[in-house]
Design a protein around this motif. Structure first.
Motif, mmCIF file in Angstrom:
data_model
loop_
_atom_site.group_PDB
_atom_site.id
_atom_site.type_symbol
_atom_site.label_atom_id
_atom_site.label_comp_id
_atom_site.label_asym_id
_atom_site.label_seq_id
_atom_site.Cartn_x
_atom_site.Cartn_y
_atom_site.Cartn_z
ATOM 1 N N VAL A 1 76.379 50.206 57.715
ATOM 2 C CA VAL A 1 75.716 51.457 58.004
ATOM 3 C C VAL A 1 75.470 51.798 59.488
ATOM 4 C CG1 VAL A 1 73.349 52.556 57.477
ATOM 5 C CG2 VAL A 1 74.082 50.574 55.923
ATOM 6 N N GLN A 2 75.775 53.366 59.378
ATOM 7 C CA GLN A 2 75.551 54.043 60.762
ATOM 8 C C GLN A 2 74.021 54.074 61.071
ATOM 9 O OE1 GLN A 2 77.515 57.721 61.469
ATOM 10 N NE2 GLN A 2 76.862 57.966 63.449
ATOM 11 N N ARG B 1 70.297 43.544 78.141
ATOM 12 C CA ARG B 1 69.434 43.894 78.746
ATOM 13 C C ARG B 1 70.202 44.931 79.972
ATOM 14 N NH1 ARG B 1 67.792 39.685 80.805
ATOM 15 N NH2 ARG B 1 68.786 39.410 82.571
ATOM 16 N N THR B 2 71.083 44.757 80.486
ATOM 17 C CA THR B 2 71.640 45.497 81.848
ATOM 18 C C THR B 2 72.702 46.531 81.218
ATOM 19 O OG1 THR B 2 73.430 43.734 82.116
ATOM 20 C CG2 THR B 2 71.376 43.427 83.438
ATOM 21 N N ALA B 3 73.415 46.315 80.351
ATOM 22 C CA ALA B 3 74.543 47.234 79.876
ATOM 23 C C ALA B 3 73.692 48.505 79.028
ATOM 24 C CB ALA B 3 75.637 46.644 79.353
ATOM 25 N N ARG B 4 72.821 47.697 77.947
ATOM 26 C CA ARG B 4 72.262 48.631 77.161
ATOM 27 C C ARG B 4 73.359 49.361 76.177
ATOM 28 N NH1 ARG B 4 69.019 52.735 79.217
ATOM 29 N NH2 ARG B 4 67.980 52.628 76.952
ATOM 30 N N PRO B 5 73.990 48.432 75.314
ATOM 31 C CA PRO B 5 75.069 48.957 74.405
ATOM 32 C C PRO B 5 74.750 50.068 73.382
ATOM 33 C CG PRO B 5 74.756 46.673 74.139
ATOM 34 C CD PRO B 5 74.066 46.774 75.224
ATOM 35 N N LYS B 6 73.482 49.703 73.038
ATOM 36 C CA LYS B 6 73.138 50.747 72.035
ATOM 37 C C LYS B 6 73.005 52.021 72.629
ATOM 38 C CE LYS B 6 69.942 49.189 68.783
ATOM 39 N NZ LYS B 6 68.900 48.583 68.218
ATOM 40 N N ALA B 7 72.433 52.016 73.943
ATOM 41 C CA ALA B 7 72.453 53.342 74.359
ATOM 42 C C ALA B 7 73.843 54.025 75.087
ATOM 43 C CB ALA B 7 71.385 53.241 75.683
ATOM 44 N N ALA B 8 74.770 52.818 75.207
ATOM 45 C CA ALA B 8 76.131 53.473 75.626
ATOM 46 C C ALA B 8 76.886 53.840 74.721
ATOM 47 C CB ALA B 8 76.474 52.335 76.619
ATOM 48 N N ALA B 9 76.954 53.341 73.539
ATOM 49 C CA ALA B 9 77.838 53.566 72.579
ATOM 50 C C ALA B 9 78.002 54.795 71.873
ATOM 51 C CB ALA B 9 77.571 52.487 71.384
ATOM 52 N N ILE C 1 76.189 53.436 66.566
ATOM 53 C CA ILE C 1 75.571 52.228 66.385
ATOM 54 C C ILE C 1 75.967 51.835 64.781
ATOM 55 C CG2 ILE C 1 73.740 50.719 66.305
ATOM 56 C CD1 ILE C 1 72.777 52.768 68.535
ATOM 57 N N VAL C 2 76.398 50.752 64.428
ATOM 58 C CA VAL C 2 76.813 50.403 63.204
ATOM 59 C C VAL C 2 75.951 48.912 62.931
ATOM 60 C CG1 VAL C 2 78.385 49.508 61.638
ATOM 61 C CG2 VAL C 2 78.640 51.583 62.970
ATOM 62 N N PHE D 1 85.735 57.199 72.861
ATOM 63 C CA PHE D 1 84.680 57.028 71.595
ATOM 64 C C PHE D 1 84.400 55.354 71.783
ATOM 65 C CE2 PHE D 1 83.555 56.477 67.150
ATOM 66 C CZ PHE D 1 82.641 57.429 67.034
ATOM 67 N N SER D 2 83.079 55.088 71.341
ATOM 68 C CA SER D 2 82.872 53.608 71.372
ATOM 69 C C SER D 2 81.853 53.473 70.068
ATOM 70 C CB SER D 2 82.358 53.166 72.415
ATOM 71 O OG SER D 2 81.050 53.555 72.876
ATOM 72 N N VAL D 3 82.101 52.355 69.666
ATOM 73 C CA VAL D 3 81.200 51.663 68.284
ATOM 74 C C VAL D 3 80.363 50.252 68.834
ATOM 75 C CG1 VAL D 3 81.093 50.881 66.056
ATOM 76 C CG2 VAL D 3 82.685 52.534 66.583
ATOM 77 N N TRP D 4 79.058 50.313 68.808
ATOM 78 C CA TRP D 4 78.278 49.087 69.064
ATOM 79 C C TRP D 4 78.077 48.638 67.620
ATOM 80 C CZ3 TRP D 4 77.371 45.153 71.563
ATOM 81 C CH2 TRP D 4 76.312 44.337 71.318
#
Length: 167
Positions: free
Chosen positions: A160-161, A139-147, A150-151, A113-116
């Motif tokens: 806020v989630q 740009r390359t890891a796209r943490p918003k899409a991978a997490a 998102i908070v 489980f991960s939180v960005w």
């Protein structure tokens, strides 16, 4: 206008969300942010939310990108072997890690489980220019899409989630 929910309320909600897919066993959670201090503070609170439910929790902070994560922490934690500073996890435990660049392809698969965490400047203020390494990561890891989650953490007392629509 700040959210009516406190950070404690959100962290309990995220804990419950994590538990929907990870009911038992040794679970690894990553708290990722470009702001190392914000990630650490959020992870401390998340660890507290885990222990409130009666589960043993461990906390570690990783260097950028978590290059030592797999061998030094995650693999021994999951195996019930000694990890970190001589810890041994019981059969049901959570390891909460924080750091920067924790959604790179090299390490993102380590987390159950991960939180960005992201934060935005106050309304009307320009967004500061990011260093090249941070721009490259976004740009390359796209943490918003991978997490997993998102908070929006501009107000750490009232995060806020965010529910991103990736369609």
């Amino acid at each position: 206008m700040p959210s009516e929910n406190t950070v404690d309320t959100l962290q309990r909600s995220l804990r419950d969300l994590m538990r929907q897919n990870n009911r038992a066993g040794r679970v690894v959670v990553a708290i990722d942010s470009l702001d190392r201090r914000a990630a650490g503070e959020f992870a401390d609170g998340f660890e507290k939310a885990i222990t409130e439910e009666g589960t043993t929790a461990f906390r570690i902070s990783l260097a950028d990108g978590g290059p030592e994560a797999r061998e030094r922490f995650v693999a021994p934690f999951r195996a019930g072997e000694e990890f970190g500073a001589g810890f041994v996890a019981p059969a049901d435990a959570v390891l909460v890690v924080d750091g920067r660049f924790l959604h790179t392809p090299e390490v993102r698969g380590l987390w159950n489980f991960s939180v960005w965490l992201e934060s935005n400047p106050p309304l009307g203020m320009p967004r500061p220019e990011l260093p090249d390494a941070e721009k490259h990561y976004l740009r390359t890891a796209r943490p918003k899409a991978a997490a997993s989650v998102i908070v929006e953490n501009s107000d750490p007392a009232h995060p806020v989630q965010v529910f991103g629509d990736f369609c």
